[in-house]
Design an enzyme around this catalytic site. Structure first.
Site, PDB file in Angstrom:
ATOM      1  N   ASP A 193       0.959  -1.185  -0.097  1.00 36.54           N
ATOM      2  CA  ASP A 193      -0.077  -0.215  -0.004  1.00 36.54           C
ATOM      3  C   ASP A 193       0.859   1.218  -0.148  1.00 36.54           C
ATOM      4  OD1 ASP A 193      -3.025   0.592   0.608  1.00 36.54           O
ATOM      5  OD2 ASP A 193      -1.684   1.965   1.234  1.00 36.54           O
ATOM      6  N   ASN A 201      -2.686  13.645  -4.005  1.00 37.07           N
ATOM      7  CA  ASN A 201      -4.210  13.769  -4.438  1.00 37.07           C
ATOM      8  C   ASN A 201      -4.544  15.348  -4.173  1.00 37.07           C
ATOM      9  OD1 ASN A 201      -4.829  11.461  -5.967  1.00 37.07           O
ATOM     10  ND2 ASN A 201      -5.577  10.457  -4.096  1.00 37.07           N
ATOM     11  N   HIS A 206      -6.199  14.753  -8.666  1.00 34.75           N
ATOM     12  CA  HIS A 206      -6.248  12.991  -8.794  1.00 34.75           C
ATOM     13  C   HIS A 206      -5.601  12.326 -10.033  1.00 34.75           C
ATOM     14  CE1 HIS A 206      -8.862  12.156  -5.428  1.00 34.75           C
ATOM     15  NE2 HIS A 206      -9.346  13.339  -5.421  1.00 34.75           N
ATOM     16  N   ASP A 210      -3.472   9.077 -10.102  1.00 32.52           N
ATOM     17  CA  ASP A 210      -3.379   8.249 -10.887  1.00 32.52           C
ATOM     18  C   ASP A 210      -2.332   7.513 -11.633  1.00 32.52           C
ATOM     19  OD1 ASP A 210      -6.270   7.936 -10.331  1.00 32.52           O
ATOM     20  OD2 ASP A 210      -6.995   8.613 -12.016  1.00 32.52           O
ATOM     21  N   ASP A 236      -4.914   2.341  -3.874  1.00 32.65           N
ATOM     22  CA  ASP A 236      -3.621   2.287  -4.060  1.00 32.65           C
ATOM     23  C   ASP A 236      -2.909   1.069  -3.287  1.00 32.65           C
ATOM     24  OD1 ASP A 236      -4.055   2.991  -1.433  1.00 32.65           O
ATOM     25  OD2 ASP A 236      -2.485   4.332  -1.353  1.00 32.65           O
TER      26      ASP A 236
END
Length: 317
Positions: A193, A201, A206, A210, A236
């Site tokens: 993670d 973000n 965002h 991504d 994530d």
């Protein structure tokens, strides 16, 4: 990577496939006269682009379809040593992307539906098709195969990264678990993670987040073996299945390498002064547990323990 990313070659636009040069065709036909008829019709459509390969029996057709790539296959319904159903039943359509048109001497709806149920993409009636009819059937079959592959991709692969999704992950986990249990081998699961996706973000948007996820996916793929499976299972969060593990020392070295690679690549991509780290939890079969579900739970708990301590490290279950 094996079963990790969708193969981009398999998803070419149908118009690109139809206009390819050379245009490779597998013609499964044991009758020489009808082979020559089909060859002439194909030649009238594709001219010098045509590269034609012939198979005369079931085994030759199965071998050609499973080992080579063609733009289209014309498969005679009745062929030496069997029929189209025998061929289609033994072709691995999980990996074979060649569209198949069955050429039948029988203008019978049940015959046709049976062939389509076994994996054919279209059909034509032997001796009754012109160049225009065959071209239309070929273009339709290519388009139908394209749609089928896109649907398969959406069902099994993550759209953002091209990695395996949760559905494919559980399929691979079950397969790996069964193999390891049968052959007394070890395998490992990593839950990974990112530690600071929210910061990206919030500060960069965002779209940047991504992109960070995509860079992480690339970093994971490059750090692992071709036999490993990498999946994205959440925003994530990633899961890795590693087969044939010898010991935890090797896993520790791999974990440290993944941490470095992800940190280096994501920091360079995001242009941030502070590098972006990840947290990793690891569980090993059968050392930690013999249960698939428990492996995931234990690896996930180990990953969250790393997060609580500030991230940027790995921990065994």
């Amino acid at each position: 990577m094996l079963m990790t990313r969708a193969d981009p070659v398999a998803f070419q636009d149908p118009e690109e496939v139809c206009s390819k040069s050379p245009f490779r065709v597998l013609l499964v036909e044991d009758d020489l006269i009808h082979f020559m008829y089909c060859e002439n019709v194909l030649q009238s459509i594709y001219g010098d682009k045509l590269v034609l390969e012939r198979a005369v029996d079931c085994s030759g057709a199965i071998d050609a379809l499973n080992t080579k790539e063609f733009e289209i296959c014309l498969l005679d319904y009745l062929v030496k040593d069997g029929n189209a159903k025998d061929v289609l039943a033994r072709v691995d359509f999980g990996h074979v992307t060649t569209p198949v048109i069955v050429v039948s001497a029988f203008d019978d709806r049940e015959f046709v539906l049976e062939a389509l149920r076994h994996g054919a993409d279209d059909y034509v009636i032997k001796g009754r098709f012109s160049g225009g009819d065959l071209r239309q059937a070929i273009e339709y079959a290519i388009y139908r195969k394209y749609k089928e592959l896109r649907l398969r991709q959406r069902a099994l692969y993550d759209q953002l990264t091209g990695l395996a999704n949760r559905n494919l992950l559980f399929d691979r986990l079950d397969e790996t678990h069964r193999f390891a249990a049968r052959h007394a081998e070890k395998f490992a699961v990593m839950v990974i993670d990112l530690d600071k996706l929210k910061l990206v973000n919030d500060t960069k948007g965002h779209e940047a987040g991504d992109r960070l996820i995509q860079v992480t996916a690339d970093a994971l793929v490059s750090s692992l073996r071709a036999s490993d499976t990498v999946a994205r299972v959440g925003g994530d969060e990633f899961v890795v299945i590693m087969k044939n593990i010898r010991d935890k020392q090797g896993l520790a070295r791999l974990g440290a390498n993944i941490l470095r690679t992800v940190q280096t690549r994501t920091a360079a991509e995001c242009g941030m002064m502070e590098s972006i780290s990840c947290s990793i939890g690891i569980a090993v079969f059968p050392d930690d547990t013999k249960s698939q579900a428990e492996m995931l739970r234990m690896a996930d708990a180990a990953m969250y323990a790393v997060k609580r301590n500030g991230g940027g490290s790995f921990k065994f279950a």
